[in-house]
Design a protein around this motif. Sequence first.
Motif, PDB file in Angstrom:
ATOM      1  N   THR A  36       0.827  -1.207   0.000  1.00  0.00           N
ATOM      2  CA  THR A  36       0.000   0.000   0.000  1.00  0.00           C
ATOM      3  C   THR A  36       0.857   1.251   0.000  1.00  0.00           C
ATOM      4  N   GLU A  37       1.883   1.257   0.865  1.00  0.00           N
ATOM      5  CA  GLU A  37       2.776   2.405   0.943  1.00  0.00           C
ATOM      6  C   GLU A  37       3.619   2.532  -0.321  1.00  0.00           C
ATOM      7  N   LEU A  38       4.032   1.395  -0.870  1.00  0.00           N
ATOM      8  CA  LEU A  38       4.818   1.415  -2.106  1.00  0.00           C
ATOM      9  C   LEU A  38       4.002   2.010  -3.249  1.00  0.00           C
ATOM     10  N   LEU A  39       2.748   1.608  -3.360  1.00  0.00           N
ATOM     11  CA  LEU A  39       1.888   2.109  -4.434  1.00  0.00           C
ATOM     12  C   LEU A  39       1.753   3.626  -4.361  1.00  0.00           C
ATOM     13  N   LYS A  40       1.732   4.165  -3.152  1.00  0.00           N
ATOM     14  CA  LYS A  40       1.643   5.620  -2.993  1.00  0.00           C
ATOM     15  C   LYS A  40       2.858   6.308  -3.613  1.00  0.00           C
ATOM     16  N   LEU A  41       4.011   5.633  -3.558  1.00  0.00           N
ATOM     17  CA  LEU A  41       5.240   6.207  -4.088  1.00  0.00           C
ATOM     18  C   LEU A  41       5.353   6.076  -5.603  1.00  0.00           C
ATOM     19  N   ILE A  42       4.870   4.975  -6.155  1.00  0.00           N
ATOM     20  CA  ILE A  42       5.128   4.699  -7.575  1.00  0.00           C
ATOM     21  C   ILE A  42       3.977   5.058  -8.499  1.00  0.00           C
ATOM     22  N   ASP A  43       2.782   5.242  -7.948  1.00  0.00           N
ATOM     23  CA  ASP A  43       1.624   5.494  -8.810  1.00  0.00           C
ATOM     24  C   ASP A  43       1.598   6.949  -9.285  1.00  0.00           C
ATOM     25  N   ASN A  44       0.985   7.155 -10.437  1.00  0.00           N
ATOM     26  CA  ASN A  44       0.769   8.488 -10.993  1.00  0.00           C
ATOM     27  C   ASN A  44      -0.742   8.690 -11.117  1.00  0.00           C
ATOM     28  N   PRO A  45      -1.319   9.615 -10.368  1.00  0.00           N
ATOM     29  CA  PRO A  45      -2.772   9.820 -10.413  1.00  0.00           C
ATOM     30  C   PRO A  45      -3.306  10.084 -11.815  1.00  0.00           C
ATOM     31  N   LYS A  46      -2.439  10.637 -12.682  1.00  0.00           N
ATOM     32  CA  LYS A  46      -2.863  10.912 -14.055  1.00  0.00           C
ATOM     33  C   LYS A  46      -2.749   9.671 -14.946  1.00  0.00           C
ATOM     34  N   ASN A  47      -2.087   8.645 -14.441  1.00  0.00           N
ATOM     35  CA  ASN A  47      -1.892   7.408 -15.207  1.00  0.00           C
ATOM     36  C   ASN A  47      -1.863   6.240 -14.224  1.00  0.00           C
ATOM     37  N   PRO A  48      -2.995   5.985 -13.529  1.00  0.00           N
ATOM     38  CA  PRO A  48      -3.014   4.965 -12.465  1.00  0.00           C
ATOM     39  C   PRO A  48      -2.582   3.579 -12.949  1.00  0.00           C
ATOM     40  N   ILE A  49      -1.819   2.912 -12.100  1.00  0.00           N
ATOM     41  CA  ILE A  49      -1.358   1.564 -12.418  1.00  0.00           C
ATOM     42  C   ILE A  49      -2.518   0.581 -12.353  1.00  0.00           C
ATOM     43  N   THR A  50      -2.680  -0.218 -13.407  1.00  0.00           N
ATOM     44  CA  THR A  50      -3.652  -1.318 -13.423  1.00  0.00           C
ATOM     45  C   THR A  50      -2.978  -2.540 -14.035  1.00  0.00           C
ATOM     46  N   LYS A  51      -3.500  -3.719 -13.737  1.00  0.00           N
ATOM     47  CA  LYS A  51      -2.923  -4.948 -14.276  1.00  0.00           C
ATOM     48  C   LYS A  51      -2.972  -4.958 -15.798  1.00  0.00           C
ATOM     49  N   ALA A  52      -4.071  -4.480 -16.367  1.00  0.00           N
ATOM     50  CA  ALA A  52      -4.233  -4.492 -17.822  1.00  0.00           C
ATOM     51  C   ALA A  52      -3.222  -3.564 -18.487  1.00  0.00           C
ATOM     52  N   LYS A  53      -2.998  -2.401 -17.917  1.00  0.00           N
ATOM     53  CA  LYS A  53      -2.016  -1.463 -18.475  1.00  0.00           C
ATOM     54  C   LYS A  53      -0.606  -2.029 -18.374  1.00  0.00           C
ATOM     55  N   VAL A  54      -0.289  -2.597 -17.220  1.00  0.00           N
ATOM     56  CA  VAL A  54       1.059  -3.134 -17.003  1.00  0.00           C
ATOM     57  C   VAL A  54       1.347  -4.271 -17.980  1.00  0.00           C
ATOM     58  N   LYS A  55       0.392  -5.149 -18.176  1.00  0.00           N
ATOM     59  CA  LYS A  55       0.579  -6.278 -19.094  1.00  0.00           C
ATOM     60  C   LYS A  55       0.772  -5.791 -20.522  1.00  0.00           C
ATOM     61  N   LEU A  56      -0.019  -4.818 -20.929  1.00  0.00           N
ATOM     62  CA  LEU A  56       0.112  -4.253 -22.271  1.00  0.00           C
ATOM     63  C   LEU A  56       1.412  -3.461 -22.386  1.00  0.00           C
ATOM     64  N   GLY A  57       1.736  -2.685 -21.362  1.00  0.00           N
ATOM     65  CA  GLY A  57       2.962  -1.897 -21.376  1.00  0.00           C
ATOM     66  C   GLY A  57       4.210  -2.751 -21.485  1.00  0.00           C
ATOM     67  N   GLU A  58       4.188  -3.914 -20.863  1.00  0.00           N
ATOM     68  CA  GLU A  58       5.326  -4.832 -20.952  1.00  0.00           C
ATOM     69  C   GLU A  58       5.544  -5.278 -22.395  1.00  0.00           C
ATOM     70  N   LYS A  59       4.465  -5.594 -23.100  1.00  0.00           N
ATOM     71  CA  LYS A  59       4.597  -6.007 -24.501  1.00  0.00           C
ATOM     72  C   LYS A  59       5.135  -4.874 -25.367  1.00  0.00           C
ATOM     73  N   LEU A  60       4.607  -3.678 -25.160  1.00  0.00           N
ATOM     74  CA  LEU A  60       5.068  -2.530 -25.938  1.00  0.00           C
ATOM     75  C   LEU A  60       6.533  -2.221 -25.636  1.00  0.00           C
ATOM     76  N   TYR A  61       6.936  -2.382 -24.401  1.00  0.00           N
ATOM     77  CA  TYR A  61       8.316  -2.161 -23.978  1.00  0.00           C
ATOM     78  C   TYR A  61       9.267  -3.105 -24.720  1.00  0.00           C
ATOM     79  N   MET A  62       8.800  -4.318 -24.958  1.00  0.00           N
ATOM     80  CA  MET A  62       9.633  -5.345 -25.587  1.00  0.00           C
ATOM     81  C   MET A  62       9.531  -5.354 -27.114  1.00  0.00           C
ATOM     82  N   ASP A  63       8.617  -4.602 -27.698  1.00  0.00           N
ATOM     83  CA  ASP A  63       8.320  -4.729 -29.128  1.00  0.00           C
ATOM     84  C   ASP A  63       9.253  -3.855 -29.980  1.00  0.00           C
ATOM     85  N   PRO A  64      10.167  -4.461 -30.758  1.00  0.00           N
ATOM     86  CA  PRO A  64      11.094  -3.678 -31.585  1.00  0.00           C
ATOM     87  C   PRO A  64      10.427  -3.050 -32.803  1.00  0.00           C
ATOM     88  N   ARG A  65       9.224  -3.481 -33.126  1.00  0.00           N
ATOM     89  CA  ARG A  65       8.556  -2.940 -34.308  1.00  0.00           C
ATOM     90  C   ARG A  65       8.124  -1.487 -34.124  1.00  0.00           C
TER      91      ARG A  65
END
Length: 337
Positions: A36-65
């Motif tokens: 809970t305390e960690l999330l307060k430090l790493i989250d961005n209210p304008k771009n809240p962390i969600t499982k769906a975003k993180v999973k998609l973001g990981e693919k985009l991070y890895m995609d050389p195309r």
Amino acid sequence: MKKIAVLALTAASLMASSLVQDAKNAGLMPIPSSQTELLKLIDNPKNPITKAKVKLGEKLYMDPRLSRSGLISCNTCHNLMEGGDDGVGPSTGHMWRHNPHHLNAPTVYNAVFFGSQFWDGRAKDLEEQAQGPALAHPEMAATKEHIEEVVKSMPQYVKAFKKAYGDNVKITFEKITDTIANFERTLVTPAPFDAFMNGYKEAMTPKQKEGLKTFIQVGCASCHNGVALGGEMNVLNVAATYKYMNVGDFKGDKNGMVKVPTLRNITETAPYFHNGMIWNLKDAIKEMGRIQLGMKITDNQAESIEAFLGSLTGKKPHMMMPMLPASTNKTPKPNLN
């Protein structure tokens, strides 16, 4: 004998508590053990962390195309399979060109704790930072239009964006880079140092604890502090001039300020300094003492500090290389020029 053992244990506990307080007084902060305390430090209210975003973001991070050549991804220069960097001096990007300023790629691990991004601190957060390398010609050399076309050309990506943001989502360059940044916000690596600071007295070895004392006593914590043990802007060459300052043309921001690199996972992120010219950690420690603190750090002190820095090597988030969506006839073709 039993009484002696109890007294010894009590003394050790008091010494550890004193060291923790000394570290806190010096400005060193642990990664919270509470999610809970960690999330307060790493989250961005304008771009809240969600499982769906993180999973998609990981693919985009890895995609050389997403790059112009189809060969370079975020992970190329910020390799999550090791220290979150590329392990070379100057970063190498499009057409195998080195960074024109001879800049070294900082680690992406724990970058969420930095006060600003890039060596000159020009990006305020990870969302802003993620836009830079994608469009920079020496790096991924893409355009906003290219990146949008790549993502929109693949039904799996479109479906994933709708799952993450809703059916009415507009897939833009900014939305794509925000999603990458959402994933990057989760790249936190709690280490033995954090466990020690959070109350587990045996998390660090005696040598590491002694190294922490040395680290504080010689003044390293004056710049390397906070949760990241770095990540804020400071003046370089306070007491003397860095011996490889002539390699590359980087001089910091308009005020001569340079982002202090994080010391987390420092044992895995050689080479060191903004231009990646020093490969040995002890040498880097001594050079920092000379140019920033105006003192000669002895071999014993450097060895002691290095032992402490080992306690900052953290546990990486568990992940598997994601399977990326298949290209379609609408996917832009690679351009190697």
